[in-house]
Write an enzyme that holds these catalytic residues in place. Structure first.
Site, short mmCIF file in Angstrom:
data_model
loop_
_atom_site.label_atom_id
_atom_site.label_comp_id
_atom_site.label_asym_id
_atom_site.label_seq_id
_atom_site.Cartn_x
_atom_site.Cartn_y
_atom_site.Cartn_z
N HIS A 308 0.86 -1.19 0.00
CA HIS A 308 0.00 0.00 0.00
C HIS A 308 0.88 1.23 0.00
CE1 HIS A 308 -3.16 2.82 1.17
NE2 HIS A 308 -4.00 1.89 0.77
N ASP A 366 -7.91 -5.42 0.19
CA ASP A 366 -8.42 -6.28 -0.87
C ASP A 366 -8.00 -7.74 -0.74
OD1 ASP A 366 -9.86 -4.38 -2.31
OD2 ASP A 366 -8.05 -3.63 -3.30
N1 ACO Z 1 4.03 -7.53 -4.71
C1 ACO Z 1 5.36 -7.50 -4.90
N2 ACO Z 1 6.13 -6.41 -4.79
C2 ACO Z 1 5.51 -5.28 -4.47
C3 ACO Z 1 4.13 -5.20 -4.25
C4 ACO Z 1 3.38 -6.39 -4.37
N3 ACO Z 1 2.06 -6.40 -4.19
N4 ACO Z 1 3.79 -3.94 -3.94
C5 ACO Z 1 4.93 -3.23 -3.98
N5 ACO Z 1 5.97 -4.04 -4.29
C6 ACO Z 1 7.38 -3.66 -4.37
C7 ACO Z 1 7.69 -2.91 -5.64
O1 ACO Z 1 8.07 -3.77 -6.68
C8 ACO Z 1 8.82 -2.00 -5.18
O2 ACO Z 1 9.97 -2.78 -5.08
P1 ACO Z 1 11.41 -2.15 -5.52
O3 ACO Z 1 11.70 -1.10 -4.51
O4 ACO Z 1 12.35 -3.30 -5.48
O5 ACO Z 1 11.22 -1.60 -6.91
C9 ACO Z 1 8.41 -1.64 -3.76
O6 ACO Z 1 7.63 -2.75 -3.29
C10 ACO Z 1 7.60 -0.36 -3.64
O7 ACO Z 1 6.49 -0.49 -4.50
P2 ACO Z 1 5.84 0.70 -5.30
O8 ACO Z 1 5.14 0.14 -6.51
O9 ACO Z 1 6.83 1.79 -5.52
O10 ACO Z 1 4.77 1.21 -4.24
P3 ACO Z 1 3.54 2.15 -4.52
O11 ACO Z 1 3.25 2.85 -3.26
O12 ACO Z 1 3.77 2.99 -5.73
O13 ACO Z 1 2.33 1.13 -4.88
C11 ACO Z 1 0.53 -0.38 -4.66
C12 ACO Z 1 1.35 0.75 -4.00
C13 ACO Z 1 0.04 0.07 -6.04
C14 ACO Z 1 -0.69 -0.67 -3.80
C15 ACO Z 1 1.42 -1.64 -4.79
O14 ACO Z 1 1.80 -2.06 -3.50
C16 ACO Z 1 0.73 -2.76 -5.55
O15 ACO Z 1 0.81 -2.78 -6.78
N6 ACO Z 1 0.08 -3.73 -4.84
C17 ACO Z 1 -0.65 -4.78 -5.49
C18 ACO Z 1 -2.01 -4.29 -5.98
C19 ACO Z 1 -2.95 -4.06 -4.82
O16 ACO Z 1 -3.13 -4.89 -3.94
N7 ACO Z 1 -3.62 -2.90 -4.85
C20 ACO Z 1 -4.65 -2.53 -3.85
C21 ACO Z 1 -4.14 -1.42 -2.95
S1 ACO Z 1 -5.34 -1.04 -1.73
C22 ACO Z 1 -6.48 -0.16 -2.58
O17 ACO Z 1 -6.22 0.60 -3.45
C23 ACO Z 1 -7.84 -0.35 -2.24
#
Ligand code: ACO
Length: 432
Positions: A308, A366
């Site tokens: 998140h 979620d």
């Molecule tokens: N699985 C694996 N790796 C992940 C995940 C994940 N679900 N989420 C983040 N990471 C990793 C990224 O690859 C990144 O790694 P790095 O530093 O080696 O490049 C690091 O964690 C930071 O991730 P970002 O994408 O920069 O984080 P951001 O805050 O931009 O994204 C998000 C947040 C979109 C929720 C992300 O965690 C994600 O894609 N999660 C999966 C989708 C999801 O569950 N979305 C629902 C969110 S809750 C809602 O909106 C209701």
């Protein structure tokens, strides 16, 4: 309230200035940079709005490091245990918990508006039976602006209130119509003697040829999920509603923009994606293989329902829903649920894995919600629609807060331009 200053030194020109720092009730203070361009000729750069407060708001507070979520100051855990979705809707919209009289009045206003115009109902015939329900809901909500255009003055508080009642009342009816269209069944009209969630289940699952009894356990579970999804401060869909609404657009069109933003798998679409992912993983033995894929960036595989932007700790909503899964599945006699078992093991294994520990990735709202939606019979393609129904309350509360602020301005971000500098047009005959 301006308390301290943030000193800014432009090393190129030696120009110094003091930027006002504003503190809220809770959370980090903000540096007010609204005069930065005027005084220094520079913009700030923050793609993804990682460190940007786009507005001031009194509605919802999140402490992502501590895993805290408050609606108008009330902890989500207390609201989940003691409140109802209608009470939470009133709280988010009006700022205070309602008295009995206020709640009764609010609830009956919502019940009064549940029917949708028959003409609007015919719009569904234009969609193919396998259209995604989010596409239908977004389109039909936008179409409501055509029905309530001349009668909607956004600067009239009474018009805004009627809009709030209408959209909160009608979105389950629109969602149910989308579902009925997908499965080829006749539309079921709302029943205003039922509470909000029971009525929704009735419109989803009743058929004209036999009586339908709403399962109170399912209605209660839905009510709790709706409380947890009702608002989440300036998330992508809420910011979309605010931005669209800031132009003075019809609010139904702004809510439709919010539905579209919510649909994406990085946002509300993750609930549908989680169950697809769990099915793809299949068994506990396959978890290590999928965790290896997560670490291989070229695979583009992410653990859906994990991570998140704000929470760097447990999402408090995920904890409540996980508990709820145990209770609801037991009460519905479906304790033996392989996907829930798999989700629990996946969480356990991921939370011990260095990749997730170092990035502070925890289950989000979620991760478990789809297990409950499935158990009460909601089809997978409707999961994000369920989220949209609940979040409509938050969207409306934020839209109301923004429009009623006399200092509101159109939202208009700037950019760092990296395209070609000025150049002269080359005649077609002289190119390449
Ligand atoms: N699985 C694996 N790796 C992940 C995940 C994940 N679900 N989420 C983040 N990471 C990793 C990224 O690859 C990144 O790694 P790095 O530093 O080696 O490049 C690091 O964690 C930071 O991730 P970002 O994408 O920069 O984080 P951001 O805050 O931009 O994204 C998000 C947040 C979109 C929720 C992300 O965690 C994600 O894609 N999660 C999966 C989708 C999801 O569950 N979305 C629902 C969110 S809750 C809602 O909106 C209701």
């Amino acid at each position: 309230m301006t308390e301290k200053k943030f000193e800014l030194v432009d090393r190129a020109t030696g120009k110094k200035s003091e930027l006002p720092v504003r503190s809220g009730t809770l959370g980090p203070a903000v540096v007010d940079i609204s005069n930065l361009y005027k005084e220094h000729g520079v913009f700030t750069y923050d793609p993804g709005f990682v460190a940007t407060a786009s507005t001031e708001s009194k509605i919802t507070y999140i402490d992502g490091d501590a895993g805290i979520l408050l609606y108008r100051g009330y902890p989500i855990e207390q609201l989940a245990e003691k409140s109802t979705f209608m009470e939470v809707a009133y709280l988010l919209l009006h700022g205070e918990l309602p008295t009995r009289k206020q709640l009764d009045e609010f609830t009956s206003n919502i019940r009064y508006h549940t029917m949708i115009n028959e003409t609007l109902l015919r719009f569904f015939n234009g969609f193919h039976h396998n259209a995604h329900p989010m596409a239908m809901v977004s389109a039909v909500v936008a179409s409501m602006s055509a029905f309530y255009h001349d009668t909607m003055d956004i600067h009239n508080p009474r018009h805004r209130e009627i809009f709030a009642h209408r959209i909160i009342a009608k979105i389950p009816t629109i969602a149910a119509a989308a579902h009925k269209h997908s499965v080829g069944q006749p539309f079921v009209y709302p029943r205003n003697d039922l509470d909000y969630c029971s009525n929704m289940l009735h419109m989803f699952f009743a058929v004209p040829c036999e009586p339908y009894q709403v399962d109170p356990i399912a209605a209660k579970a839905l009510d709790l999920l709706f409380i947890l999804h009702a608002d989440h401060e300036q998330n992508a869909s809420t910011s979309t509603v605010r931005l669209a609404g800031s132009t003075g657009a019809n609010p139904y069109a702004a809510i439709s923009a919010g539905v579209s933003a919510l649909w994406g798998p990085a946002h509300g679409g993750a609930n549908e994606a989680v169950l697809n992912m769990l099915e793809q993983i299949g068994t506990v033995d396959n978890i290590p293989k999928y965790l290896a894929m997560v670490k291989d960036k070229s695979s583009h595989f992410r653990l859906m329902g994990f991570g998140h932007r704000v929470y760097k700790n447990f999402d408090p909503r995920a904890k409540i829903i996980r508990e709820m899964c145990h209770k609801v599945l037991a009460r519905l006699g479906r304790s033996d649920n392989p996907l829930f078992e798999l989700a629990l093991r996946l969480e356990e294994i991921a939370l011990k894995d260095e990749y997730f520990i170092s990035r502070k990735l925890y289950p989000n709202v979620d991760f478990y919600s789809g297990i409950i939606y499935s158990a009460i019979g909601i089809p997978r393609s409707m999961f994000t629609v369920m989220f949209a129904i609940a979040r409509t309350v938050g969207w409306v509360a934020h839209w109301q807060e923004m429009i009623s602020d006399p200092t509101m301005r159109i939202g208009r971000p700037r950019q760092l331009y990296t395209g070609p500098a000025r150049r002269d047009y080359v005649d077609l005959s002289k190119r390449g």
